[in-house]
Design a protein around this motif. Structure first.
Motif, PDB file in Angstrom:
ATOM      1  N   THR A 193       0.821  -1.208   0.000  1.00  0.00           N
ATOM      2  CA  THR A 193       0.000   0.000   0.000  1.00  0.00           C
ATOM      3  C   THR A 193       0.855   1.258   0.000  1.00  0.00           C
ATOM      4  O   THR A 193       0.585   2.214  -0.737  1.00  0.00           O
ATOM      5  N   LEU A 194       1.897   1.275   0.811  1.00  0.00           N
ATOM      6  CA  LEU A 194       2.790   2.434   0.830  1.00  0.00           C
ATOM      7  C   LEU A 194       3.427   2.655  -0.539  1.00  0.00           C
ATOM      8  O   LEU A 194       3.495   3.791  -1.040  1.00  0.00           O
ATOM      9  N   LEU A 195       3.867   1.580  -1.180  1.00  0.00           N
ATOM     10  CA  LEU A 195       4.496   1.710  -2.498  1.00  0.00           C
ATOM     11  C   LEU A 195       3.483   2.041  -3.578  1.00  0.00           C
ATOM     12  O   LEU A 195       3.787   2.769  -4.532  1.00  0.00           O
ATOM     13  N   TRP A 196       2.258   1.490  -3.451  1.00  0.00           N
ATOM     14  CA  TRP A 196       1.194   1.855  -4.390  1.00  0.00           C
ATOM     15  C   TRP A 196       0.945   3.360  -4.363  1.00  0.00           C
ATOM     16  O   TRP A 196       0.858   4.012  -5.414  1.00  0.00           O
ATOM     17  N   ALA A 197       0.852   3.928  -3.169  1.00  0.00           N
ATOM     18  CA  ALA A 197       0.583   5.359  -3.046  1.00  0.00           C
ATOM     19  C   ALA A 197       1.750   6.192  -3.568  1.00  0.00           C
ATOM     20  O   ALA A 197       1.554   7.173  -4.295  1.00  0.00           O
ATOM     21  N   ILE A 198       2.975   5.797  -3.217  1.00  0.00           N
ATOM     22  CA  ILE A 198       4.152   6.551  -3.641  1.00  0.00           C
ATOM     23  C   ILE A 198       4.280   6.585  -5.161  1.00  0.00           C
ATOM     24  O   ILE A 198       4.654   7.601  -5.754  1.00  0.00           O
ATOM     25  N   ASN A 199       3.938   5.484  -5.811  1.00  0.00           N
ATOM     26  CA  ASN A 199       4.157   5.359  -7.254  1.00  0.00           C
ATOM     27  C   ASN A 199       2.979   5.792  -8.112  1.00  0.00           C
ATOM     28  O   ASN A 199       3.017   5.616  -9.340  1.00  0.00           O
ATOM     29  N   LEU A 200       1.937   6.342  -7.510  1.00  0.00           N
ATOM     30  CA  LEU A 200       0.813   6.809  -8.313  1.00  0.00           C
ATOM     31  C   LEU A 200       1.229   8.003  -9.168  1.00  0.00           C
ATOM     32  O   LEU A 200       1.955   8.886  -8.698  1.00  0.00           O
ATOM     33  N   PRO A 201       0.796   8.063 -10.428  1.00  0.00           N
ATOM     34  CA  PRO A 201       1.165   9.178 -11.300  1.00  0.00           C
ATOM     35  C   PRO A 201       0.567  10.492 -10.805  1.00  0.00           C
ATOM     36  O   PRO A 201      -0.470  10.518 -10.138  1.00  0.00           O
ATOM     37  N   SER A 202       1.212  11.571 -11.151  1.00  0.00           N
ATOM     38  CA  SER A 202       0.704  12.900 -10.798  1.00  0.00           C
ATOM     39  C   SER A 202      -0.199  13.479 -11.879  1.00  0.00           C
ATOM     40  O   SER A 202      -1.092  14.268 -11.584  1.00  0.00           O
ATOM     41  N   ASP A 203       0.039  13.097 -13.138  1.00  0.00           N
ATOM     42  CA  ASP A 203      -0.751  13.646 -14.231  1.00  0.00           C
ATOM     43  C   ASP A 203      -2.054  12.880 -14.408  1.00  0.00           C
ATOM     44  O   ASP A 203      -2.150  11.683 -14.071  1.00  0.00           O
ATOM     45  N   LEU A 204      -3.051  13.548 -14.937  1.00  0.00           N
ATOM     46  CA  LEU A 204      -4.384  12.964 -15.063  1.00  0.00           C
ATOM     47  C   LEU A 204      -4.401  11.774 -16.012  1.00  0.00           C
ATOM     48  O   LEU A 204      -5.057  10.765 -15.745  1.00  0.00           O
TER      49      LEU A 204
ATOM     50  N   THR B  28      -9.413  -3.064  -3.741  1.00  0.00           N
ATOM     51  CA  THR B  28      -9.162  -1.959  -2.812  1.00  0.00           C
ATOM     52  C   THR B  28      -8.336  -0.878  -3.480  1.00  0.00           C
ATOM     53  O   THR B  28      -8.672   0.316  -3.430  1.00  0.00           O
ATOM     54  N   TYR B  29      -7.245  -1.295  -4.130  1.00  0.00           N
ATOM     55  CA  TYR B  29      -6.390  -0.316  -4.804  1.00  0.00           C
ATOM     56  C   TYR B  29      -7.103   0.324  -5.991  1.00  0.00           C
ATOM     57  O   TYR B  29      -6.963   1.539  -6.229  1.00  0.00           O
ATOM     58  N   ALA B  30      -7.867  -0.458  -6.731  1.00  0.00           N
ATOM     59  CA  ALA B  30      -8.587   0.087  -7.884  1.00  0.00           C
ATOM     60  C   ALA B  30      -9.616   1.117  -7.433  1.00  0.00           C
ATOM     61  O   ALA B  30      -9.742   2.194  -8.033  1.00  0.00           O
ATOM     62  N   GLY B  31     -10.375   0.794  -6.377  1.00  0.00           N
ATOM     63  CA  GLY B  31     -11.391   1.721  -5.898  1.00  0.00           C
ATOM     64  C   GLY B  31     -10.802   3.018  -5.382  1.00  0.00           C
ATOM     65  O   GLY B  31     -11.319   4.109  -5.675  1.00  0.00           O
ATOM     66  N   CYS B  32      -9.702   2.936  -4.634  1.00  0.00           N
ATOM     67  CA  CYS B  32      -9.081   4.152  -4.098  1.00  0.00           C
ATOM     68  C   CYS B  32      -8.430   4.973  -5.211  1.00  0.00           C
ATOM     69  O   CYS B  32      -8.469   6.214  -5.185  1.00  0.00           O
ATOM     70  N   THR B  33      -7.837   4.308  -6.192  1.00  0.00           N
ATOM     71  CA  THR B  33      -7.257   5.034  -7.326  1.00  0.00           C
ATOM     72  C   THR B  33      -8.353   5.686  -8.157  1.00  0.00           C
ATOM     73  O   THR B  33      -8.179   6.804  -8.661  1.00  0.00           O
TER      74      THR B  33
ATOM     75  N   LEU C  85      -2.706   7.925   0.563  1.00  0.00           N
ATOM     76  CA  LEU C  85      -2.940   8.865  -0.539  1.00  0.00           C
ATOM     77  C   LEU C  85      -2.773  10.301  -0.083  1.00  0.00           C
ATOM     78  O   LEU C  85      -2.181  11.130  -0.780  1.00  0.00           O
ATOM     79  N   ALA C  86      -3.307  10.604   1.097  1.00  0.00           N
ATOM     80  CA  ALA C  86      -3.200  11.967   1.615  1.00  0.00           C
ATOM     81  C   ALA C  86      -1.736  12.355   1.801  1.00  0.00           C
ATOM     82  O   ALA C  86      -1.323  13.478   1.468  1.00  0.00           O
ATOM     83  N   GLY C  87      -0.936  11.434   2.327  1.00  0.00           N
ATOM     84  CA  GLY C  87       0.476  11.722   2.491  1.00  0.00           C
ATOM     85  C   GLY C  87       1.210  11.859   1.175  1.00  0.00           C
ATOM     86  O   GLY C  87       2.176  12.622   1.063  1.00  0.00           O
ATOM     87  N   ARG C  88       0.745  11.136   0.158  1.00  0.00           N
ATOM     88  CA  ARG C  88       1.379  11.192  -1.169  1.00  0.00           C
ATOM     89  C   ARG C  88       1.158  12.541  -1.841  1.00  0.00           C
ATOM     90  O   ARG C  88       2.068  13.091  -2.475  1.00  0.00           O
ATOM     91  N   TYR C  89      -0.037  13.105  -1.730  1.00  0.00           N
ATOM     92  CA  TYR C  89      -0.371  14.311  -2.475  1.00  0.00           C
ATOM     93  C   TYR C  89      -0.358  15.577  -1.628  1.00  0.00           C
ATOM     94  O   TYR C  89      -0.579  16.664  -2.152  1.00  0.00           O
ATOM     95  N   HIS C  90      -0.089  15.452  -0.341  1.00  0.00           N
ATOM     96  CA  HIS C  90       0.054  16.618   0.534  1.00  0.00           C
ATOM     97  C   HIS C  90       1.343  16.431   1.316  1.00  0.00           C
ATOM     98  O   HIS C  90       1.342  15.860   2.409  1.00  0.00           O
ATOM     99  N   ALA C  91       2.439  16.941   0.728  1.00  0.00           N
ATOM    100  CA  ALA C  91       3.765  16.651   1.255  1.00  0.00           C
ATOM    101  C   ALA C  91       3.930  17.101   2.704  1.00  0.00           C
ATOM    102  O   ALA C  91       4.683  16.486   3.469  1.00  0.00           O
ATOM    103  N   GLY C  92       3.259  18.156   3.115  1.00  0.00           N
ATOM    104  CA  GLY C  92       3.407  18.645   4.470  1.00  0.00           C
ATOM    105  C   GLY C  92       2.969  17.646   5.521  1.00  0.00           C
ATOM    106  O   GLY C  92       3.460  17.692   6.665  1.00  0.00           O
ATOM    107  N   LEU C  93       2.067  16.747   5.168  1.00  0.00           N
ATOM    108  CA  LEU C  93       1.589  15.769   6.138  1.00  0.00           C
ATOM    109  C   LEU C  93       2.701  14.828   6.588  1.00  0.00           C
ATOM    110  O   LEU C  93       2.684  14.323   7.715  1.00  0.00           O
TER     111      LEU C  93
END
Length: 235
Positions: A39-50, A90-95, A140-148
């Motif tokens: 899960t940690l690696l799934w979140a880290i490796n998610l693309p940033s572009d749409l 789980t990963y598909a739904g959250c993505t 996911l929140a930690g991946r896209y909000h670096a301050g967290l």
């Protein structure tokens, strides 16, 4: 390397459940490392572009549905409900929630949450249910909000959520076993793996497996264990 260890943990957990009937305490404890690490690696490796996020979402749904019959094959002899969904849902739904939220804002986020509420129940028997979804969303929140990542309260909440993933419903007298074989391994083993691998740059920076190897490995190990589970005279 972290993915390889996570794959080994998942294989150990499934061997223990499917072939050994849950008799190995070591495999039981080690297997708890799989979902947090993946899960940690799934979140880290998610693309940033749409566009990349849309492709990742599509790929996860395809593999989730493609491996579901193999999941049934592997676990049906263990008494698993045919309605139980595999972890890729789980990963598909959250993505999917993330993609909809980035594309359509609050309306997309609400649609994504509705989707997760629908799949939460069939994910509960074997794929962590609401607890797993919440852990994914926190990552996911930690991946896209670096301050967290620098917020102590957030990190503490992530650690507690990680440790709680495999905690069974306990009654008086079970807490010692639950802490020893569930809470502590789920929390300690992934953190130990990440710390050890991160201080070995020659290992951690090198790709070991081909791209998308783990989708194929997930399907292959379910197939192998499913065939072994239905063979007469198995273990």
């Amino acid at each position: 390397m972290i993915k390889t260890i996570a794959l080994a943990a998942m294989l150990a957990d499934h061997i223990n459940i499917i072939l050994l009937g849950g008799r190995s305490e070591f495999l039981y404890a080690f297997g708890h490392a799989a979902f947090p690490l993946f899960t940690l690696l799934w979140a880290i490796n998610l693309p940033s572009d749409l566009a990349g996020l849309r492709e990742r979402t599509r790929r996860l749904w395809v593999w989730a549905f493609a491996t579901q019959p193999l999941f049934w094959l592997a676990f049906m002899m263990n008494g698993q409900s045919w309605m139980a969904l595999n972890i890729l849902f789980t990963y598909a739904g959250c993505t999917q929630l993330l993609y909809w939220a980035k594309r359509w804002g609050i309306n997309g986020a609400m649609a994504g949450m509705s989707l997760l509420l629908i799949v939460a129940w069939p994910l509960t028997p074997a794929s962590y249910g609401v607890t797993g979804i919440l852990f994914c969303l926190m990552c996911l929140a930690g991946r896209y909000h670096a301050g967290l990542a620098e917020n102590g309260v957030y990190l503490f909440a992530v650690f507690i959520a990680m440790g709680w993933l495999n905690m069974p419903p306990v009654i008086s007298g079970w807490w010692a076993d639950a802490l020893t074989f569930d809470f502590i391994p789920t929390l300690a083993i992934p953190l130990l793996v990440i710390c050890v691998v991160s201080v070995l740059p020659a290992i951690s920076a090198r790709r070991i497996w081909p791209r998308r190897f783990f989708y194929h490995a997930y399907a292959a190990h379910l197939t192998l264990l499913g065939v072994l589970a239905v063979l007469p005279g198995k273990f």
